[in-house]
Scaffold this active site. Structure first.
Site, PDB file in Angstrom:
ATOM      1  CG  ASP A 186      56.174  69.003  57.703  1.00 34.09           C
ATOM      2  OD1 ASP A 186      56.102  67.881  57.198  1.00 34.09           O
ATOM      3  OD2 ASP A 186      57.137  69.780  57.479  1.00 34.09           O
ATOM      4  N   GLY A 214      60.208  67.017  57.828  1.00 36.41           N
ATOM      5  CA  GLY A 214      58.921  66.369  58.084  1.00 36.41           C
ATOM      6  C   GLY A 214      59.157  65.096  58.898  1.00 36.41           C
ATOM      7  CD  GLU A 254      65.905  75.404  57.085  1.00 45.98           C
ATOM      8  OE1 GLU A 254      65.250  74.370  57.201  1.00 45.98           O
ATOM      9  OE2 GLU A 254      66.639  75.638  56.091  1.00 45.98           O
TER      10      GLU A 254
HETATM   11  N1  SAH Z   1      56.688  76.578  50.730  1.00 42.39           N
HETATM   12  C1  SAH Z   1      57.993  76.454  51.240  1.00 42.39           C
HETATM   13  C2  SAH Z   1      58.517  75.087  50.879  1.00 42.39           C
HETATM   14  C3  SAH Z   1      59.726  74.712  51.606  1.00 42.39           C
HETATM   15  S1  SAH Z   1      60.241  73.116  51.148  1.00 42.39           S
HETATM   16  C4  SAH Z   1      58.872  77.545  50.675  1.00 42.39           C
HETATM   17  O1  SAH Z   1      58.741  77.854  49.502  1.00 42.39           O
HETATM   18  O2  SAH Z   1      59.689  78.114  51.402  1.00 42.39           O
HETATM   19  C5  SAH Z   1      60.541  72.447  52.725  1.00 42.39           C
HETATM   20  C6  SAH Z   1      61.895  72.697  53.300  1.00 42.39           C
HETATM   21  O3  SAH Z   1      61.876  72.194  54.629  1.00 42.39           O
HETATM   22  C7  SAH Z   1      63.011  71.932  52.604  1.00 42.39           C
HETATM   23  O4  SAH Z   1      64.228  72.649  52.711  1.00 42.39           O
HETATM   24  C8  SAH Z   1      63.066  70.592  53.359  1.00 42.39           C
HETATM   25  O5  SAH Z   1      64.388  70.201  53.627  1.00 42.39           O
HETATM   26  C9  SAH Z   1      62.323  70.827  54.662  1.00 42.39           C
HETATM   27  N2  SAH Z   1      61.093  70.034  54.894  1.00 42.39           N
HETATM   28  C10 SAH Z   1      60.226  70.295  55.895  1.00 42.39           C
HETATM   29  N3  SAH Z   1      59.184  69.444  55.855  1.00 42.39           N
HETATM   30  C11 SAH Z   1      59.375  68.619  54.819  1.00 42.39           C
HETATM   31  C12 SAH Z   1      58.610  67.553  54.251  1.00 42.39           C
HETATM   32  N4  SAH Z   1      57.446  67.185  54.772  1.00 42.39           N
HETATM   33  N5  SAH Z   1      59.123  66.912  53.161  1.00 42.39           N
HETATM   34  C13 SAH Z   1      60.300  67.287  52.623  1.00 42.39           C
HETATM   35  N6  SAH Z   1      61.048  68.317  53.108  1.00 42.39           N
HETATM   36  C14 SAH Z   1      60.611  68.983  54.190  1.00 42.39           C
END
Ligand code: SAH
Length: 256
Positions: A222, A92, A26
């Site tokens: 997503d 999301g 990001e």
């Molecule tokens: N597997 C990934 C998980 C990232 S968590 C990793 O380990 O890198 C997701 C990140 O994107 C968080 O910083 C959150 O702010 C954002 N995000 C994107 N989609 C999301 C969702 N469906 N729910 C909550 N946060 C989400």
């Protein structure tokens, strides 16, 4: 007066703008635009200090989740005396009208996971949320109108001629990655949120108690449903770049 920002959010000469993301993907493009003058490591966070478009900035990756975001926002305010904070990242989708790649500019940000359990029901306590700075929102809206987006890739949208759309709305934050249609619907019904993520409300709350203007910019990686894990893996980088395009344009507008 050098910066439009001077009028809009009272950034005094020498004062800095804080830019936060949760993840490297990001912050990556913003950092490409940055002339880094110094780098500090505080509490395991790397703070890059320098300029973007001649605007003094401090850029930092917070890590994922509300506590990481809160620590980082408070450090930016205390150690670097930032005059405003912009968060750029992915989220999301909650509003079913939005698609992957679309952009949400925060009007306000709420904690969706803060509250009380009554019998087996969760009752949220943060119903008001934290209002984003209206001038920063206006700059973001202007930026969204002037960025020349590329067409949304075919792997995301099969129709041709589809470009990322920006909306101003509520962002819901919690320490949970939402990949459940049932929970998506709940967040939509209770908070009327446009998207859900894991840092925004923490940054917003820290900014509120310190009286620092902020805005959260998110692009959808997503749609917070059962496909969210897979879609996040596929589209987070694209969404992160889309969010970056907005912030990059904001910094151009601030310099006008
Ligand atoms: N597997 C990934 C998980 C990232 S968590 C990793 O380990 O890198 C997701 C990140 O994107 C968080 O910083 C959150 O702010 C954002 N995000 C994107 N989609 C999301 C969702 N469906 N729910 C909550 N946060 C989400």
């Amino acid at each position: 007066m050098m910066y439009a920002l001077l009028f809009l959010i009272a950034l005094q000469p020498g004062q800095k703008l804080g830019i936060i993301s949760a993840m490297d993907i990001e912050l990556a493009l913003i950092k490409q635009d940055m002339q880094v003058e110094a780098t500090d490591t505080i509490n395991s966070r790397i703070f890059d200090i320098g300029t973007i478009n001649e605007i003094p900035c401090v850029c930092v990756k917070a890590g994922i989740g509300k506590v990481n975001a809160a620590i980082t926002a408070q450090l930016l305010i205390h150690k670097y005396d930032v005059a405003a904070i912009i968060f750029t990242g992915v989220a999301g989708g909650i509003d079913p009208l939005l698609d992957i790649g679309d952009i949400v500019i925060s009007k306000k940000v709420v904690h969706h996971d803060y509250g009380q359990i009554v019998l087996d029901t969760f009752v949220p306590w943060d119903t008001m949320g934290f209002a984003a700075d209206s001038s920063l929102v206006a700059i973001a809206v202007k930026a969204a109108g002037s960025v020349e987006f590329e067409e949304v890739p075919k792997k995301i949208c099969k129709e041709t001629g589809h470009y990322p759309q920006a909306t101003v709305g509520t962002i819901a934050t919690g320490d949970q990655f939402i990949s459940s249609e049932e929970k998506r619907k709940w967040i939509e019904a209770i908070f009327h949120a446009a998207c859900v993520e894991m840092e925004g409300a923490a940054v917003a709350q820290v900014c509120a108690v310190n009286n620092i203007p902020f805005v959260i910019i998110r692009s959808l990686s997503d749609l917070a449903n059962e496909k969210a894990d897979v879609e996040f893996e596929l589209f987070a980088e694209y969404a992160a770049q889309t969010s970056n395009l907005i912030v990059r344009e904001m910094l151009k507008i601030m310099k006008e």
